[in-house]
Each structure stands twice: as C-alpha cells, then as structure tokens.
Scaffold this active site. Sequence first.
Site, short mmCIF file in Angstrom:
data_model
loop_
_atom_site.label_atom_id
_atom_site.label_comp_id
_atom_site.label_asym_id
_atom_site.label_seq_id
_atom_site.Cartn_x
_atom_site.Cartn_y
_atom_site.Cartn_z
N ASP A 1 -28.97 -25.70 -28.77
CA ASP A 1 -29.41 -25.19 -29.25
C ASP A 1 -29.25 -23.24 -29.29
OD1 ASP A 1 -31.69 -24.16 -30.14
OD2 ASP A 1 -31.65 -25.71 -31.00
N GLU B 1 -29.47 -28.19 -20.72
CA GLU B 1 -29.85 -29.48 -21.99
C GLU B 1 -28.43 -30.69 -21.22
OE1 GLU B 1 -30.03 -29.94 -25.03
OE2 GLU B 1 -29.76 -31.35 -24.68
N GLY C 1 -33.23 -32.84 -17.61
CA GLY C 1 -34.66 -32.05 -17.40
C GLY C 1 -35.50 -32.63 -17.05
N GLN D 1 -26.93 -38.56 -28.07
CA GLN D 1 -27.04 -38.74 -29.34
C GLN D 1 -25.81 -39.16 -30.09
OE1 GLN D 1 -29.94 -36.17 -29.38
NE2 GLN D 1 -28.76 -34.83 -27.74
N ASP E 1 -38.42 -27.03 -24.89
CA ASP E 1 -37.77 -26.98 -26.41
C ASP E 1 -37.11 -28.47 -26.26
OD1 ASP E 1 -37.31 -26.67 -28.95
OD2 ASP E 1 -35.65 -24.66 -28.21
N SER E 2 -37.94 -29.37 -26.59
CA SER E 2 -37.30 -30.51 -26.51
C SER E 2 -37.61 -30.70 -28.13
CB SER E 2 -38.34 -31.90 -26.00
OG SER E 2 -39.74 -32.03 -26.71
N ASP F 1 -37.88 -34.73 -30.61
CA ASP F 1 -39.21 -35.51 -30.12
C ASP F 1 -38.96 -36.73 -29.19
OD1 ASP F 1 -39.90 -34.03 -32.46
OD2 ASP F 1 -39.21 -35.89 -34.40
N1 SAM Z 1 -36.62 -27.30 -31.38
C1 SAM Z 1 -35.99 -28.94 -31.57
C2 SAM Z 1 -37.13 -29.80 -31.87
O1 SAM Z 1 -38.03 -29.80 -32.05
O2 SAM Z 1 -36.49 -30.50 -33.64
C3 SAM Z 1 -35.47 -29.30 -30.53
C4 SAM Z 1 -34.13 -28.27 -29.87
S1 SAM Z 1 -33.04 -28.64 -29.28
C5 SAM Z 1 -31.87 -29.21 -30.20
C6 SAM Z 1 -33.79 -30.64 -28.30
C7 SAM Z 1 -32.80 -30.72 -27.53
O3 SAM Z 1 -33.70 -31.43 -26.25
C8 SAM Z 1 -31.59 -31.68 -27.81
O4 SAM Z 1 -30.72 -30.76 -28.02
C9 SAM Z 1 -31.81 -32.77 -26.96
O5 SAM Z 1 -30.25 -33.03 -26.22
C10 SAM Z 1 -32.17 -31.85 -25.40
N2 SAM Z 1 -33.22 -32.63 -25.24
C11 SAM Z 1 -33.47 -34.26 -24.96
N3 SAM Z 1 -33.88 -35.05 -24.12
C12 SAM Z 1 -33.30 -33.82 -22.58
C13 SAM Z 1 -33.75 -33.99 -21.23
N4 SAM Z 1 -34.24 -35.45 -21.06
N5 SAM Z 1 -33.23 -32.62 -20.89
C14 SAM Z 1 -32.63 -31.57 -21.19
N6 SAM Z 1 -32.69 -31.82 -22.28
C15 SAM Z 1 -32.89 -32.82 -23.38
#
Ligand code: SAM
Length: 293
Positions: free
Chosen positions: A93, A113, A145, A38, A162-163, A165
């Site tokens: 984060d 992550e 994950g 991304q 903590d994903s 969207d």
């Molecule tokens: N709470 C925040 C929101 O709702 O906007 C998001 C927090 S955090 C920054 C979300 C994280 O999930 C991102 O850094 C993204 O890279 C990670 N992510 C997305 N898909 C993933 C996956 N399949 N496995 C592990 N991490 C993932």
Amino acid sequence: MNDAANRPDLWLREVHQDAVALGFRVVRSVFSGRSDHQQVDVVETVAHGRVLLNDGIVMLSERDEFVYHEMIAHVPLFVHPAPRRVLIIGGGDGGAAREVLRHRDVERVVMVEIDALVIEACRRHLPKVAAAFDDPRLELIIGDGVAYAAAGGETFDVVIVDSSDPVGPARPLFDAGFYRSVANLLADDGILVTQAESPFYDASLQQRMLAHQRSLFPRLHLYLFPTLSYPGGLWSFGFASRGLCPVADFDARRLDAAGLALRYYNAAVHRAAFALPGLVLESLGGLLDPVPL
Ligand code: SAM
C-alpha cells in the site's frame, strides 16, 4: 456493488477465525481485481474512507492507517542511531515507505512486495497512502520477500516486515527460515520490526513467531498500538535487535529535531507502546526482554 448512499443494508463484513466479525458500512466499490496471488479490493465506506482488502481481509482504512504506519516506521528509525538503508517486505500500500521516507537521512529504501496489483490499486485509489512511490530513494521490487531475503547481497540498518496475515504467500514470512535470512541482511546494529498480529486472538501464533526470533536475536520486544481496522482493536509489532533497547536507546531529541507533523506517534507514545499488559506478559513474557519504563 452499485452506488449505495441510500443502501443502509450494504456492509463489508470481515469474518475472523470463523467466530467474530468486523463491519464497515459501504458506499460503493472503487476497485476490484484478481492477481495470481490474491483478490484485491478498494471500497468506499461511510465512516472510514477508503478501505483496502486483500482476499477479503482489511489491510487498512484511510481513517486510521496513520497509526499503523507511523508506529511501524518511526519506532525503529528513532531507536537506530543512524538509519540510512531500510528494507520493507510487503507493505504494498506504500504507507510504511511513506513514513520511512520522511526521514531525510534515509538514503535508500528497498521494498519487496509480491503483488503488483496491490501497488497499482493503491496508487490509483489510495494516493495519500501510496504517496512515496515516486521518491527516487525508493527501489520497488515486485517479488517474494522470502526469496529476496534468502538471496542476500545487501545490508540494511532496519528491516520492516509489513506483511498480511500468515495465509497464502505471507505464511513463510512468519517462519524461522525467513527470520534467519533477514538476520543475515541486518547490519550489526540493525533492527527488525515485524507485523505481529493480535494479542487477544493470535497468542499462539505470536509465541511461535517470537520464539523463532528469540533464537536469532539477543534482544526481543513487542510493542502495541490501537487499530480500528483489525479485529480486537489492539495490535502489535515485534522489535528484534542485537543490542539496541527500544526505550533506553530511543532518541527523543532526534524526534523533536525532525519536526515531523505526526498524528499518533510521539515520544511518550513511543515509550508507552512497550508497556505490556498482563495478558501479553502471561503468554510472551518468557520470550521478551524487559524495558526500563
Ligand atoms: N499491515 C497490513 C495488515 O496487517 O493487514 C498489511 C499491509 S500490506 C498491504 C501486506 C502486503 O504483504 C500485501 O500487499 C501482500 O501482497 C504482501 N505480501 C504477502 N506475502 C508476501 C511475500 N511473501 N513477499 C512480499 N510481499 C508479500
């Protein structure tokens, strides 16, 4: 973006569902980079401090991140009777890990992550959020994950999803197969908390994700909190367990004894977060268990 202290025209605009927009006046861009997964940006805003964006979607703002992170971490950790091992999926984060690691009895946190660039950007530019990455109790795994959960191997008391969207790599984090794998990682008295989107804008997505969880967990709940950073201003987390009730089993004495300096979460907020308004009961009431309020 150049320094724009005198540029009243410089705005960050997150367009949601091609229909509404959330805006922040921008001072300057602090970081901009692209990973295999991304686009990652950190911008300085006039009113909300620094804002993290993944693919142009706001992940957090310094002004209100404590609400989200206190609620995603302390709610399950003060319901589980003795949380020692915690898994965080996503959350790059570092805010969820920071709050989990404030629990002295937590012995081990594994964070999976997918995107190292999110972690690097936050360590450098959002150090108060990414405050716990050097804690020796935290094992950081850069990976998917979904694959981590499917591989199994370790048991956790609390799993926090903590994903972002459900687009791109986060899409399968809302699917039945992923929740099935996660259920297998949980101890018998384990708790699963999941980022569950907006009750106003995402009711059908919530119905789908919670229906999957309903088929796997004897107890299922949703709890609410305000956000300045996501569209609609009201957001939710799912809470699934095999028996623990988030209100009856909440241990307010343990919260008092912990003596944490918290800015949003407290005992009354914990209970009140599970009080659901009519619009949520209308769309999800059939899937959720009642709580004694
Ligand atoms: N709470 C925040 C929101 O709702 O906007 C998001 C927090 S955090 C920054 C979300 C994280 O999930 C991102 O850094 C993204 O890279 C990670 N992510 C997305 N898909 C993933 C996956 N399949 N496995 C592990 N991490 C993932």
